[in-house]
Each structure stands twice: as C-alpha cells, then as structure tokens.
Write a protein that holds these residues in place. Structure first.
Motif, PDB file in Angstrom:
ATOM      1  N   LEU A  80       0.787  -1.134   0.035  1.00 10.16           N
ATOM      2  CA  LEU A  80      -0.013   0.140   0.203  1.00 10.16           C
ATOM      3  C   LEU A  80       0.846   1.334   0.044  1.00 10.16           C
ATOM      4  O   LEU A  80       0.339   2.397  -0.248  1.00 10.16           O
ATOM      5  CB  LEU A  80      -0.743   0.009   1.176  1.00 10.16           C
ATOM      6  N   PHE A  85      -0.751   3.102  -5.329  1.00  5.81           N
ATOM      7  CA  PHE A  85      -2.129   2.608  -4.421  1.00  5.81           C
ATOM      8  C   PHE A  85      -2.039   3.559  -3.325  1.00  5.81           C
ATOM      9  O   PHE A  85      -3.256   3.916  -2.849  1.00  5.81           O
ATOM     10  CB  PHE A  85      -1.607   1.181  -3.835  1.00  5.81           C
ATOM     11  N   ASP A  88      -3.941   6.868  -4.764  1.00  6.80           N
ATOM     12  CA  ASP A  88      -5.437   6.283  -4.974  1.00  6.80           C
ATOM     13  C   ASP A  88      -6.057   6.203  -3.872  1.00  6.80           C
ATOM     14  O   ASP A  88      -7.281   6.683  -3.603  1.00  6.80           O
ATOM     15  CB  ASP A  88      -5.228   4.977  -5.913  1.00  6.80           C
ATOM     16  N   LEU A  89      -5.668   5.420  -2.806  1.00  6.37           N
ATOM     17  CA  LEU A  89      -6.527   5.161  -1.527  1.00  6.37           C
ATOM     18  C   LEU A  89      -6.491   6.437  -0.795  1.00  6.37           C
ATOM     19  O   LEU A  89      -7.593   6.776  -0.229  1.00  6.37           O
ATOM     20  CB  LEU A  89      -5.493   4.033  -0.733  1.00  6.37           C
ATOM     21  N   THR A  92      -9.237   8.440  -2.456  1.00  5.89           N
ATOM     22  CA  THR A  92     -10.582   7.946  -1.904  1.00  5.89           C
ATOM     23  C   THR A  92     -11.101   8.162  -0.487  1.00  5.89           C
ATOM     24  O   THR A  92     -12.116   8.549  -0.171  1.00  5.89           O
ATOM     25  CB  THR A  92     -10.575   6.392  -2.250  1.00  5.89           C
ATOM     26  N   ILE A 124     -13.946   1.188   3.977  1.00  3.41           N
ATOM     27  CA  ILE A 124     -13.368   1.849   2.365  1.00  3.41           C
ATOM     28  C   ILE A 124     -11.979   0.954   1.903  1.00  3.41           C
ATOM     29  O   ILE A 124     -11.750   0.509   0.942  1.00  3.41           O
ATOM     30  CB  ILE A 124     -13.217   3.298   2.550  1.00  3.41           C
ATOM     31  N   VAL A 125     -11.011   0.983   3.202  1.00  4.27           N
ATOM     32  CA  VAL A 125      -9.861   0.462   2.887  1.00  4.27           C
ATOM     33  C   VAL A 125      -9.947  -1.164   2.408  1.00  4.27           C
ATOM     34  O   VAL A 125      -9.438  -1.576   1.286  1.00  4.27           O
ATOM     35  CB  VAL A 125      -8.663   0.480   4.011  1.00  4.27           C
ATOM     36  N   TYR A 128     -11.326  -1.240  -1.063  1.00  9.52           N
ATOM     37  CA  TYR A 128     -10.300  -0.909  -1.716  1.00  9.52           C
ATOM     38  C   TYR A 128      -9.255  -1.987  -2.329  1.00  9.52           C
ATOM     39  O   TYR A 128      -9.193  -2.423  -3.454  1.00  9.52           O
ATOM     40  CB  TYR A 128      -9.387   0.344  -1.155  1.00  9.52           C
ATOM     41  N   LEU A 131     -10.996  -4.441  -4.667  1.00  4.90           N
ATOM     42  CA  LEU A 131     -11.104  -3.873  -6.074  1.00  4.90           C
ATOM     43  C   LEU A 131      -9.780  -4.392  -6.751  1.00  4.90           C
ATOM     44  O   LEU A 131      -9.900  -4.614  -7.663  1.00  4.90           O
ATOM     45  CB  LEU A 131     -11.264  -2.319  -5.968  1.00  4.90           C
ATOM     46  N   VAL A 132      -8.804  -4.113  -5.793  1.00  5.63           N
ATOM     47  CA  VAL A 132      -7.192  -4.403  -6.371  1.00  5.63           C
ATOM     48  C   VAL A 132      -7.400  -6.027  -6.637  1.00  5.63           C
ATOM     49  O   VAL A 132      -6.753  -6.482  -7.659  1.00  5.63           O
ATOM     50  CB  VAL A 132      -6.292  -4.182  -5.283  1.00  5.63           C
TER      51      VAL A 132
END
Length: 182
Positions: A80, A85, A88-89, A92, A124-125, A128, A131-132
């Motif tokens: 991360l 990443f 992007d994270l 978000t 949310i993490v 995420y 999604l990865v």
C-alpha cells in the motif's frame, strides 16, 4: 500472554484494521530484523495496555511476542505504500471524509471527527483491497504498509519513514509461529 497462548492453540482471527481485515504484525525480513520488530510489538502492546486498558481483564496480562513466518506468492502481496496505491487510496479516503463532514480541506478534520468515522474508513480500505483483487484476478493474502511506530519519539522516521507492518488476510499462509515472553 493468555492471548498469545490462545492464538498458538487456535490460530489467528482476522479483524478489521487500518490496512484491511487481517492479523497484524511488525515486519522482519531476516533474523537480524527480529529484535526491532519484537521491540515494536512490545511497545505497541504497552501502549495498548496503558492508553486503552487492553489486556487488564486477561487471565495472564503479561506481555508476549508472537512471531510468524508466512509464505505467499509475490502476486498475493499488496504494497500500500507504492505511490500508485497510496495516492489512489488516500484520494478515496480524503474524498469520503471531506464530503461526510463538508470540510473545505482534509486538513480541517479533527481527531474527534476521524475517530467518529474510523470504522467506515477501515471498510473503505477493505473495499479498495477487494477492488485490487478483482483487477488482479487473484486474492491478496498479505498487505504491507508503513505505520507510525508506537514510540513517543522516532528520530529515524524523519530519515527512513515509518516502520513496516503487514496484515495477514489469509492466515493459512502462516507456516510457523513462535510465542515467547516479552
């Protein structure tokens, strides 16, 4: 110690946290790194005990260190701190918090506000990371992330950044475990 003994007998329980669901550890790549990662674990447990009252109700609240060896394929690891990443994270999470509290800037968010939405940020993490996984087409079993050490003063943080920790999302990749008194 009683928690460490239970973990040794029953295994780890993956729990939500800052870098998704998992069992959390300080990183040691070689045996030379073990003293530092053990010290970080001890300091973290001391802080949890003193600041949050953790372990007070445990049968044996004395400190223990649990060291594990994990085995995964490279494509099952998510770093991360990789700028792709991380940025992007961060974006978000920032967008969520700014919209949630109607802030002009993320830097206007107070500690109290952060604590109010902390569990939502963890979710949310986790989303995420999923999604990865979907994008990669395989499961993420280990997540690495730099974390502020549990020390009042970390002089080396200014030079090398925070200490490395990782989350084991799939505890079946733990191949060896050692429990010792702190």
């Amino acid at each position: 110690m009683s928690r460490a003994i239970k973990i040794h007998k029953e295994g780890f329980e993956a729990k939500p946290g800052r870098i998704g669901n998992g069992a959390y550890f300080w990183t040691a790549i070689t045996d030379d790194h073990l003293p530092l990662s053990s010290l970080l674990a001890i300091r973290w447990a001391e802080r949890a005990s003193q600041d949050w009252g953790s372990y007070a109700q445990d049968e044996d609240p004395s400190l223990a260190v649990v060291q594990v060896e994990v085995e995964v394929a490279r494509d099952e690891i998510l770093y991360l701190d990789d700028p792709e990443f991380n940025l992007d994270l961060r974006q978000t999470l920032t967008e969520f918090a700014v919209q949630h509290f109607k802030l002009a800037s993320i830097f206007d968010m107070s500690q109290k506000q952060f604590e109010e939405i902390q569990e939502k940020l963890y979710a949310i993490v986790e989303g995420y990371i999923k999604l990865v996984e979907k994008h990669r087409g395989n499961a993420i079993r280990i997540v690495f992330k730099n974390q502020k050490p549990p020390a009042k003063r970390d002089v080396f943080g200014q030079i090398v950044g925070n200490a490395s920790c990782f989350s084991v999302r799939d505890t079946s990749c733990i191949k060896d475990m050692l429990v010792s008194a702190a």
